[in-house]
Design an enzyme around this catalytic site. Structure first.
Site, PDB file in Angstrom:
ATOM      1  N   VAL A   1      -0.582-110.535  -0.638  1.00 11.34           N
ATOM      2  CA  VAL A   1       0.379-110.794  -1.711  1.00 11.34           C
ATOM      3  C   VAL A   1       0.567-109.504  -2.485  1.00 11.34           C
ATOM      4  O   VAL A   1      -0.406-108.918  -2.963  1.00 11.34           O
ATOM      5  CB  VAL A   1      -0.124-111.915  -2.636  1.00 11.34           C
ATOM      6  CG1 VAL A   1       0.771-112.036  -3.853  1.00 11.34           C
ATOM      7  CG2 VAL A   1      -0.187-113.236  -1.900  1.00 11.34           C
ATOM      8  N   SER A   2       1.824-109.028  -2.591  1.00 17.72           N
ATOM      9  CA  SER A   2       2.118-107.837  -3.368  1.00 17.72           C
ATOM     10  C   SER A   2       1.304-106.643  -2.833  1.00 17.72           C
ATOM     11  O   SER A   2       1.387-106.323  -1.651  1.00 17.72           O
ATOM     12  CB  SER A   2       1.837-108.115  -4.850  1.00 17.72           C
ATOM     13  OG  SER A   2       2.308-107.087  -5.669  1.00 17.72           O
ATOM     14  N   LEU A   3       0.499-106.010  -3.679  1.00 16.13           N
ATOM     15  CA  LEU A   3      -0.323-104.889  -3.207  1.00 16.13           C
ATOM     16  C   LEU A   3      -1.231-105.310  -2.059  1.00 16.13           C
ATOM     17  O   LEU A   3      -1.549-104.508  -1.170  1.00 16.13           O
ATOM     18  CB  LEU A   3      -1.165-104.347  -4.370  1.00 16.13           C
ATOM     19  CG  LEU A   3      -2.089-103.177  -4.029  1.00 16.13           C
ATOM     20  CD1 LEU A   3      -1.280-101.909  -3.777  1.00 16.13           C
ATOM     21  CD2 LEU A   3      -3.104-102.943  -5.133  1.00 16.13           C
TER      22      LEU A   3
ATOM     23  N   HIS B   1       7.629-106.672  -9.369  1.00 12.72           N
ATOM     24  CA  HIS B   1       8.481-107.734  -8.804  1.00 12.72           C
ATOM     25  C   HIS B   1       9.681-108.027  -9.704  1.00 12.72           C
ATOM     26  O   HIS B   1      10.085-109.178  -9.870  1.00 12.72           O
ATOM     27  CB  HIS B   1       7.658-108.999  -8.540  1.00 12.72           C
ATOM     28  CG  HIS B   1       6.491-108.742  -7.645  1.00 12.72           C
ATOM     29  ND1 HIS B   1       6.628-108.535  -6.295  1.00 12.72           N
ATOM     30  CD2 HIS B   1       5.175-108.594  -7.923  1.00 12.72           C
ATOM     31  CE1 HIS B   1       5.437-108.290  -5.772  1.00 12.72           C
ATOM     32  NE2 HIS B   1       4.541-108.304  -6.743  1.00 12.72           N
TER      33      HIS B   1
END
Length: 321
Positions: free
Chosen positions: A98-100, A201
């Site tokens: 998720v994300s990073l 985001h």
């Protein structure tokens, strides 16, 4: 049917001082990998991330948010924990970030090498710090419908993630986030600021886009050697799309949708390898009542990681499920 093992990796906001302390002090594999990765980071920025994470002047509740430090810190903890589990013969069928955490998942699936992953994480952090205004993110324990029902309150912010039916995250300018948090508190709605320096985001990080995409141009990727699930597209990736490692931090996270898609593929054992264990809680909220999937955290702020690893190892010994 054998349940599929999913390694999950969280992103910004999951970090804190002293994360993984018990493993660092009592697990030689975790400590060795942390030191190896710390050496790579030190060669590039001249800062020991280990010294930052385990700074004796810091307490667990102190805010750990500088992106140049927290970006590599999250990756180091997650990747070192992977090595501990692999050594214990706990191997994933899928990896999902998720994300990073998408960077960690990509390295584990061998889309890129460890040093490349660190390079791109550090470059991203440096680009944010050079080009973007500081911002904030707020996790809100309520239906995301609230965002659309109160447009005047949420003006100037953007939804960064919907994690489950009653949990979403917004990004925005720090002053606006503080005002929203205060109003929500008055209305009895629980919210919490995330320990981040920027409004990930959202359009608040757009000033970094051109520079970071320029950096990514010409970079080559391997095809995933492990099934790689994207929280950006909620699909399995057979190859890395253009500008993907910019989009994973710029576009909204589709975590809820991703778990729903995984649940259609197989019954799963979700193992949260992020620093805080919050993804395991998010998954529990997303599983249907008739799901036979299970989820387990490893590292949490409560220093139970050795116990949690033993639980997972014992589970794997009888892996017929």
């Amino acid at each position: 049917m054998t349940k599929k093992i999913i390694f999950l990796f969280s992103g910004q906001g999951s970090q804190y001082y002293w994360m993984g302390k018990e493993l660092y002090e009592h697990c030689s594999t975790f400590r060795r990998w942390m030191v190896n990765l710390d050496d790579l980071v030190f060669q590039k920025i001249g800062i020991s991330i280990i010294n930052e994470i385990y700074n004796e002047e810091k307490k667990l509740g102190d805010v750990f948010e500088r992106t140049l430090l927290t970006h590599p810190a999250i990756f180091m903890v997650e990747y070192s924990l992977v090595q501990v589990l692999l050594e214990a013969k706990v191997k994933p069928d899928y990896v999902c970030g998720v994300s990073l955490g998408e960077f960690t998942a990509a390295v584990v699936s061998r889309v890129m090498g460890v040093e490349d992953g660190i390079d791109w994480i550090l470059k991203q952090a440096e680009t944010f710090e050079s080009y973007c205004q500081k911002g904030s993110m707020l996790a809100i324990l309520h239906s995301p419908n609230l965002y659309f029902e109160m447009p005047s309150l949420f003006r100037g912010t953007e939804i960064a993630s919907i994690n489950y039916d009653t949990h979403f995250v917004i990004s925005g300018a720090t002053g606006q986030i503080e005002k929203i948090s205060a109003v929500l508190k008055e209305q009895g709605v629980i919210s919490q600021r995330l320990p981040v320096s920027f409004g990930f985001h959202s359009s608040y990080i757009d000033p970094a886009q051109e520079e970071y995409i320029r950096f990514l141009q010409g970079k080559s990727f391997n095809k995933p050697a492990l099934a790689l699930i994207s929280s950006l597209t909620s699909e399995q990736l057979s190859e890395i799309p253009e500008a993907y490692f910019w989009k994973v931090v710029r576009e909204p996270i589709r975590f809820q949708k991703t778990i729903q898609e995984l649940e259609t593929l197989a019954e799963c054992i979700y193992i949260d390898l992020g620093p805080s264990g919050t993804m395991a809680n998010f998954i529990k909220k997303n599983l249907s009542q008739d799901s036979n999937s299970q989820c387990y955290p490893v590292i949490t702020p409560f220093n139970q990681e050795l116990k949690n690893i033993k639980v997972i190892k014992d589970l794997m010994l009888g892996r017929t499920f």
